[in-house]
Design an enzyme around this catalytic site. Structure first.
Site, mmCIF file in Angstrom:
data_model
loop_
_atom_site.group_PDB
_atom_site.id
_atom_site.type_symbol
_atom_site.label_atom_id
_atom_site.label_comp_id
_atom_site.label_asym_id
_atom_site.label_seq_id
_atom_site.Cartn_x
_atom_site.Cartn_y
_atom_site.Cartn_z
ATOM 1 N N ASP A 1 -48.364 -6.496 4.185
ATOM 2 C CA ASP A 1 -49.009 -5.534 5.036
ATOM 3 C C ASP A 1 -50.413 -5.120 4.465
ATOM 4 O OD1 ASP A 1 -49.156 -3.619 7.238
ATOM 5 O OD2 ASP A 1 -48.531 -2.242 6.096
ATOM 6 N N LEU A 2 -51.226 -4.625 5.473
ATOM 7 C CA LEU A 2 -52.410 -4.249 4.707
ATOM 8 C C LEU A 2 -52.580 -2.806 4.564
ATOM 9 C CD1 LEU A 2 -55.630 -5.021 4.071
ATOM 10 C CD2 LEU A 2 -55.946 -4.735 6.467
ATOM 11 N N ASP A 3 -52.604 -2.192 5.611
ATOM 12 C CA ASP A 3 -52.812 -0.762 5.608
ATOM 13 C C ASP A 3 -51.644 0.244 4.987
ATOM 14 O OD1 ASP A 3 -55.215 -0.313 7.433
ATOM 15 O OD2 ASP A 3 -53.933 -1.201 8.780
ATOM 16 N N THR B 1 -56.172 3.004 4.157
ATOM 17 C CA THR B 1 -56.944 3.332 5.249
ATOM 18 C C THR B 1 -56.159 4.237 6.233
ATOM 19 O OG1 THR B 1 -55.886 1.209 6.236
ATOM 20 C CG2 THR B 1 -57.882 1.015 5.645
ATOM 21 N N LYS C 1 -47.729 5.542 11.209
ATOM 22 C CA LYS C 1 -48.204 4.496 10.113
ATOM 23 C C LYS C 1 -47.455 3.399 10.727
ATOM 24 C CE LYS C 1 -49.334 7.159 6.234
ATOM 25 N NZ LYS C 1 -49.001 7.734 5.107
ATOM 26 N N GLY C 2 -48.291 1.885 10.738
ATOM 27 C CA GLY C 2 -47.540 0.860 11.066
ATOM 28 C C GLY C 2 -47.433 0.521 12.679
ATOM 29 N N VAL C 3 -47.701 1.409 13.194
ATOM 30 C CA VAL C 3 -47.575 1.479 14.751
ATOM 31 C C VAL C 3 -48.977 1.052 15.532
ATOM 32 C CG1 VAL C 3 -47.373 2.993 16.973
ATOM 33 C CG2 VAL C 3 -46.233 3.581 14.795
ATOM 34 N N ARG D 1 -52.284 0.231 17.742
ATOM 35 C CA ARG D 1 -53.301 0.932 18.356
ATOM 36 C C ARG D 1 -52.779 1.977 19.637
ATOM 37 N NH1 ARG D 1 -58.843 -1.460 19.178
ATOM 38 N NH2 ARG D 1 -58.353 -2.290 16.916
ATOM 39 N N SER E 1 -50.348 -8.126 9.085
ATOM 40 C CA SER E 1 -50.789 -6.713 9.611
ATOM 41 C C SER E 1 -50.958 -6.583 11.234
ATOM 42 C CB SER E 1 -52.062 -6.357 9.077
ATOM 43 O OG SER E 1 -52.738 -5.302 9.593
ATOM 44 N N ALA E 2 -50.759 -5.561 11.940
ATOM 45 C CA ALA E 2 -50.894 -5.054 13.084
ATOM 46 C C ALA E 2 -52.261 -4.843 13.351
ATOM 47 C CB ALA E 2 -50.020 -3.825 13.409
ATOM 48 N N SER E 3 -53.119 -4.913 12.454
ATOM 49 C CA SER E 3 -54.530 -4.358 12.696
ATOM 50 C C SER E 3 -55.448 -5.214 13.303
ATOM 51 C CB SER E 3 -55.244 -3.885 11.528
ATOM 52 O OG SER E 3 -56.436 -3.246 11.571
ATOM 53 N N LYS E 4 -56.153 -4.896 14.183
ATOM 54 C CA LYS E 4 -57.321 -5.867 14.836
ATOM 55 C C LYS E 4 -58.718 -5.861 13.826
ATOM 56 C CE LYS E 4 -56.020 -6.231 19.665
ATOM 57 N NZ LYS E 4 -54.770 -5.355 19.938
ATOM 58 N N ASN E 5 -58.399 -4.953 12.826
ATOM 59 C CA ASN E 5 -59.739 -4.852 12.088
ATOM 60 C C ASN E 5 -59.534 -5.365 10.704
ATOM 61 O OD1 ASN E 5 -61.656 -2.730 13.626
ATOM 62 N ND2 ASN E 5 -59.772 -1.640 13.653
ATOM 63 N N LYS F 1 -44.615 -5.073 15.246
ATOM 64 C CA LYS F 1 -43.448 -4.693 14.229
ATOM 65 C C LYS F 1 -42.907 -3.406 14.978
ATOM 66 C CE LYS F 1 -46.402 -5.744 10.325
ATOM 67 N NZ LYS F 1 -47.199 -5.219 9.230
ATOM 68 N N GLU G 1 -44.091 -3.753 2.472
ATOM 69 C CA GLU G 1 -44.360 -2.965 3.879
ATOM 70 C C GLU G 1 -44.379 -1.575 3.312
ATOM 71 O OE1 GLU G 1 -45.227 -2.099 6.788
ATOM 72 O OE2 GLU G 1 -45.344 -4.271 7.304
ATOM 73 N N ASP G 2 -45.155 -0.760 3.806
ATOM 74 C CA ASP G 2 -45.192 0.654 3.743
ATOM 75 C C ASP G 2 -44.393 1.503 4.973
ATOM 76 O OD1 ASP G 2 -47.320 0.318 5.341
ATOM 77 O OD2 ASP G 2 -47.962 2.621 4.991
HETATM 78 C C1 G6P Z 1 -51.797 -0.575 11.078
HETATM 79 C C2 G6P Z 1 -51.640 0.697 10.662
HETATM 80 C C3 G6P Z 1 -51.744 1.661 12.081
HETATM 81 C C4 G6P Z 1 -52.632 0.967 13.113
HETATM 82 C C5 G6P Z 1 -52.510 -0.480 13.610
HETATM 83 C C6 G6P Z 1 -53.383 -1.198 14.395
HETATM 84 O O1 G6P Z 1 -50.235 -0.847 11.529
HETATM 85 O O2 G6P Z 1 -50.562 1.114 9.821
HETATM 86 O O3 G6P Z 1 -52.009 3.016 11.985
HETATM 87 O O4 G6P Z 1 -52.489 1.766 14.316
HETATM 88 O O5 G6P Z 1 -52.618 -1.248 11.986
HETATM 89 O O6 G6P Z 1 -54.735 -1.002 13.742
HETATM 90 P P1 G6P Z 1 -56.220 -1.479 14.368
HETATM 91 O O7 G6P Z 1 -57.132 -1.339 13.147
HETATM 92 O O8 G6P Z 1 -56.017 -2.704 15.168
HETATM 93 O O9 G6P Z 1 -56.268 -0.304 15.272
HETATM 94 MG MG MG Z 2 -48.780 -0.261 6.756
#
Ligand code: G6P
Ligand code: MG
Length: 217
Positions: A8-10, A16, A44-46, A48, A113-117, A144, A168-169
């Site tokens: 996982d990233l964040d 972050t 966290k992990g949820v 956007r 990672s769930a993040s688009k960033n 997730k 994972e955190d």
């Molecule tokens: C990770 C973070 C979340 C964040 C999600 C989506 O899971 O732990 O806090 O909301 O990614 O990230 P994004 O960068 O796409 O908003």
């Molecule tokens: Mg995380």
């Protein structure tokens, strides 16, 4: 034996959470309510949009879909501004050494990672070259605890789920790993991450040797 590590990233490789918090807090303030660091734990992990729904429920606010999309974009613009200033000093303790340890021992490495960033963060911190596969929020449809992000990572690496360990955190991430049929290491508190095969305070406690011990569990 273990052939791959999926990260996982964040909260696992980079810190972050503080930037997510600052951006959500700013949005809450614009909407006229307080958003505490304690509340932020729930995000966290949820994803956007799911995070926004939790935030709005804390403020007792109900909005239509179009407004919600606009607010999520506003939050992301503030967040993006902060992460474009990140550098390698924001890699979490032990993360870089463990990534190197994995590669030197012939293990495959993927991001889940769930993040688009994610790409912006990996590039700014110099972590991109350590990955054989990168699965992020732009490549998945289910968040997730759905196992999609990890299942896709394993198939891109060409390994079986039972040959993978997920780091994972977030509780939802540990559950996603279990649903994918993978072993997992929780980074953080054993109280919330008790379902993981092993819980460590940081990647500084991890070694490839310890990884193979998990495989015999
Ligand atoms: C990770 C973070 C979340 C964040 C999600 C989506 O899971 O732990 O806090 O909301 O990614 O990230 P994004 O960068 O796409 O908003
Ligand atoms: Mg995380």
């Amino acid at each position: 034996s273990i052939k791959a590590c999926l990260f996982d990233l964040d909260g696992v490789l980079v810190d972050t959470a503080k930037y997510h918090y600052l951006a959500w807090k700013r949005l809450a303030e614009e909407l006229g309510f307080e958003f505490s660091e304690h509340d932020n734990e729930r995000l966290k992990g949820v994803s956007r949009m799911a995070s926004l729904d939790i935030l709005l429920s804390i403020g007792g606010i109900d909005l239509d879909k179009a407004t919600k999309l606009e607010l999520a974009e506003r939050k992301n613009n503030w967040y993006f501004e902060m992460i474009t200033k990140m550098d390698d000093s924001e890699i979490l303790p032990g993360a870089l050494d463990f990534l190197k340890d994995c590669r030197e021992n012939g293990l495959k490495v993927a991001l889940g990672s769930a993040s688009k960033n994610a790409m912006t963060i990996l590039n700014n911190t110099g972590l991109t070259p350590y990955f054989d596969a990168i699965i992020d929020g732009t490549r998945t449809t289910s968040a997730k605890p759905d196992p999609e992000v990890f299942t896709l990572g394993a198939s891109e690496l060409g390994v079986l789920p039972e040959q993978c360990v997920v780091f994972e955190d977030a509780e939802a991430g540990i559950e996603a790993a279990q649903r994918a049929g993978m072993r997992s290491v929780g980074i953080g508190s054993p109280i919330s991450l008790g379902k993981a095969n092993l819980v460590v305070a940081s990647l500084g406690e991890m070694t490839v040797t310890r990884l193979q011990e998990i495989a015999s569990v």
